[in-house]
Enzyme design. Structure first.
Site, PDB file in Angstrom:
ATOM      1  N   SER A 148       0.944  -1.147   0.160  1.00  0.00           N
ATOM      2  CA  SER A 148      -0.012   0.244   0.046  1.00  0.00           C
ATOM      3  C   SER A 148       0.919   1.176  -0.118  1.00  0.00           C
ATOM      4  O   SER A 148       2.040   1.106   0.191  1.00  0.00           O
ATOM      5  CB  SER A 148      -0.774   0.142   1.303  1.00  0.00           C
ATOM      6  OG  SER A 148      -1.433   1.572   1.450  1.00  0.00           O
ATOM      7  N   TYR A 161      -2.236  -0.670  10.247  1.00  0.00           N
ATOM      8  CA  TYR A 161      -2.163  -1.264   8.724  1.00  0.00           C
ATOM      9  C   TYR A 161      -0.817  -0.565   8.080  1.00  0.00           C
ATOM     10  O   TYR A 161      -0.406  -1.339   7.389  1.00  0.00           O
ATOM     11  CB  TYR A 161      -3.413  -0.536   8.109  1.00  0.00           C
ATOM     12  CG  TYR A 161      -3.582  -0.922   6.630  1.00  0.00           C
ATOM     13  CD1 TYR A 161      -4.244  -2.087   6.110  1.00  0.00           C
ATOM     14  CD2 TYR A 161      -3.172   0.243   5.634  1.00  0.00           C
ATOM     15  CE1 TYR A 161      -4.291  -2.350   4.779  1.00  0.00           C
ATOM     16  CE2 TYR A 161      -3.424   0.048   4.375  1.00  0.00           C
ATOM     17  CZ  TYR A 161      -4.039  -1.289   4.035  1.00  0.00           C
ATOM     18  OH  TYR A 161      -4.107  -1.498   2.518  1.00  0.00           O
TER      19      TYR A 161
HETATM   20  P1  NAD Z   1     -11.603  -6.502   0.647  1.00  0.00           P
HETATM   21  O1  NAD Z   1     -11.993  -6.465   1.892  1.00  0.00           O
HETATM   22  O2  NAD Z   1     -12.650  -6.033  -0.357  1.00  0.00           O
HETATM   23  O3  NAD Z   1     -11.054  -7.849   0.099  1.00  0.00           O
HETATM   24  C1  NAD Z   1     -10.198  -8.727   0.960  1.00  0.00           C
HETATM   25  C2  NAD Z   1     -10.620 -10.097   0.866  1.00  0.00           C
HETATM   26  O4  NAD Z   1      -9.880 -10.945   1.864  1.00  0.00           O
HETATM   27  C3  NAD Z   1     -12.080 -10.335   1.361  1.00  0.00           C
HETATM   28  O5  NAD Z   1     -12.648 -11.080   0.216  1.00  0.00           O
HETATM   29  C4  NAD Z   1     -12.000 -11.339   2.541  1.00  0.00           C
HETATM   30  O6  NAD Z   1     -12.950 -12.249   2.612  1.00  0.00           O
HETATM   31  C5  NAD Z   1     -10.742 -11.980   2.266  1.00  0.00           C
HETATM   32  N1  NAD Z   1     -10.112 -12.395   3.721  1.00  0.00           N
HETATM   33  C6  NAD Z   1      -9.953 -11.709   4.679  1.00  0.00           C
HETATM   34  N2  NAD Z   1      -9.407 -12.318   5.572  1.00  0.00           N
HETATM   35  C7  NAD Z   1      -9.052 -13.355   5.099  1.00  0.00           C
HETATM   36  C8  NAD Z   1      -8.196 -14.442   5.582  1.00  0.00           C
HETATM   37  N3  NAD Z   1      -7.945 -14.663   6.910  1.00  0.00           N
HETATM   38  N4  NAD Z   1      -7.824 -15.631   4.716  1.00  0.00           N
HETATM   39  C9  NAD Z   1      -8.205 -15.534   3.401  1.00  0.00           C
HETATM   40  N5  NAD Z   1      -8.932 -14.459   2.865  1.00  0.00           N
HETATM   41  C10 NAD Z   1      -9.358 -13.428   3.648  1.00  0.00           C
HETATM   42  O7  NAD Z   1     -10.388  -5.547   0.205  1.00  0.00           O
HETATM   43  P2  NAD Z   1      -9.615  -4.664  -0.877  1.00  0.00           P
HETATM   44  O8  NAD Z   1     -10.129  -3.090  -0.701  1.00  0.00           O
HETATM   45  O9  NAD Z   1     -10.113  -5.411  -2.102  1.00  0.00           O
HETATM   46  O10 NAD Z   1      -8.158  -4.847  -0.528  1.00  0.00           O
HETATM   47  C11 NAD Z   1      -7.348  -6.075  -1.027  1.00  0.00           C
HETATM   48  C12 NAD Z   1      -5.946  -5.734  -0.795  1.00  0.00           C
HETATM   49  O11 NAD Z   1      -5.436  -4.462  -1.231  1.00  0.00           O
HETATM   50  C13 NAD Z   1      -5.611  -5.694   0.597  1.00  0.00           C
HETATM   51  O12 NAD Z   1      -4.372  -6.296   1.198  1.00  0.00           O
HETATM   52  C14 NAD Z   1      -5.823  -4.247   1.003  1.00  0.00           C
HETATM   53  O13 NAD Z   1      -4.851  -4.162   2.078  1.00  0.00           O
HETATM   54  C15 NAD Z   1      -4.895  -3.674  -0.285  1.00  0.00           C
HETATM   55  N6  NAD Z   1      -5.062  -2.427  -0.614  1.00  0.00           N
HETATM   56  C16 NAD Z   1      -6.500  -1.759  -0.556  1.00  0.00           C
HETATM   57  C17 NAD Z   1      -6.506  -0.395  -0.737  1.00  0.00           C
HETATM   58  C18 NAD Z   1      -7.871   0.215  -0.981  1.00  0.00           C
HETATM   59  O14 NAD Z   1      -7.824   1.677  -1.145  1.00  0.00           O
HETATM   60  N7  NAD Z   1      -8.710  -0.193  -1.162  1.00  0.00           N
HETATM   61  C19 NAD Z   1      -5.438   0.256  -1.192  1.00  0.00           C
HETATM   62  C20 NAD Z   1      -4.186  -0.103  -0.669  1.00  0.00           C
HETATM   63  C21 NAD Z   1      -4.003  -1.709  -0.728  1.00  0.00           C
END
Ligand code: NAD
Length: 268
Positions: A148, A161
């Protein structure tokens, strides 16, 4: 453009049923790959696999449990014939490890801190151990982590985070060197560092829950993003296909910002 082709590649993606994960899954499938959508939310993973059509599978995994990850890998091998690429997409923020007017840094509960650190850091390292061993045995494989922007430019309030994602970026550098030197120079490890994508994990910080309007913080982000918008999930697809494909074959240990210029802008 053959070097970007993913035909014949088998990709396992943790968190593949999430917002960004599902978008990557769609993009990888359109580029020709067969996908194993690995997620704790197995129903969503299997629904998504069904929507994509035959050749794709939804598999239950808990990225914090090595036995569960090993079972998921075995399912990928039996159903897809193997795995070429692992994407570590499971992760997320936690309001409990984020300071607020009601929660000072001094009072952040240990459990919240440990939850978010485990999910993002251990949840990246443990699947990399299980799939990495499998890759090392065949001297071929490719790991893509999701870090991130908060790893290098920690955001106010977002304590747990940011620290965890700094760990993910550091681990990306470490594992790239380790696998290339100890096992095979053909094993690659990189990461994407998304900037601000408006999704469930940050909606409570960037928009007002009653009106849906941008918060002061949301507006501040837009002001500091030269491209003047939040990312949309599809914005990650091109960079992910590049890292997954032979187009990036001399790239390892890199953390690629996909942030609309946020990290390049000093604010002046
Ligand atoms: P999201 O919450 O929509 O998706 C996360 C998924 O991970 C979910 O489907 C959830 O069921 C699954 N999950 C959670 N715990 C788990 C576990 N213990 N085992 C297996 N699966 C598990 O989140 P997102 O926004 O799609 O983010 C995806 C990735 O991108 C993450 O690593 C997040 O930190 C990163 N990210 C997101 C953003 C943003 O702006 N949304 C920015 C930078 C990085």
């Amino acid at each position: 453009m053959n070097m970007f082709d993913l035909n014949g590649k088998r990709i396992a993606i943790t968190g593949g049923a999430g917002v960004l994960g599902a978008s990557l899954v769609q993009g990888f499938a359109e580029a020709g790959a067969r996908i194993a959508i690995l997620d704790l939310a197995v129903d969503r993973a299997q629904d998504l696999a069904r929507q994509l059509g035959s050749g794709h599978i939804g598999v239950e995994v808990n990225v914090l449990d090595k036995a569960s990850i090993l079972t998921a890998l075995e399912t990928c091998i039996s159903e897809l014939g193997g795995v070429d690429i692992l994407v570590n997409g499971a992760g997320g923020n936690s309001p409990g490890a984020t300071t607020s007017p009601d929660l000072s840094f001094f009072d952040i509960p240990q459990e919240s801190l440990e939850f978010v650190t485990k999910l993002n850091l251990s949840g990246t390292i443990l699947p990399s151990q299980v799939f990495g061993k499998y890759f090392a045995e065949s001297n071929t494989g490719n790991i893509i982590n999701i870090s991130s922007m908060s790893a290098t430019r920690p955001m106010t309030r977002v304590l747990g985070y940011s620290a965890a994602k700094a760990g993910v970026s550091n681990f990306t550098h470490w594992l790239a060197v380790h696998l290339a030197q100890e096992y095979s120079p053909d094993l690659r490890v990189n990461a994407l560092a998304p900037g601000f994508f408006l999704t469930e994990q940050n909606r409570f910080l960037l928009t007002d829950k009653d009106t849906g309007e941008l918060t002061e913080r949301g507006n501040k982000i837009i002001d500091h993003t030269p491209q003047a918008r939040f990312g949309s999930p599809e914005d990650l697809i091109g960079s992910a296909i590049w890292l997954a494909s032979d187009a990036s074959r001399f790239v390892t240990g890199a953390v690629i910002p996909v942030d609309g210029g946020f990290s390049a802008y000093s604010g002046v």
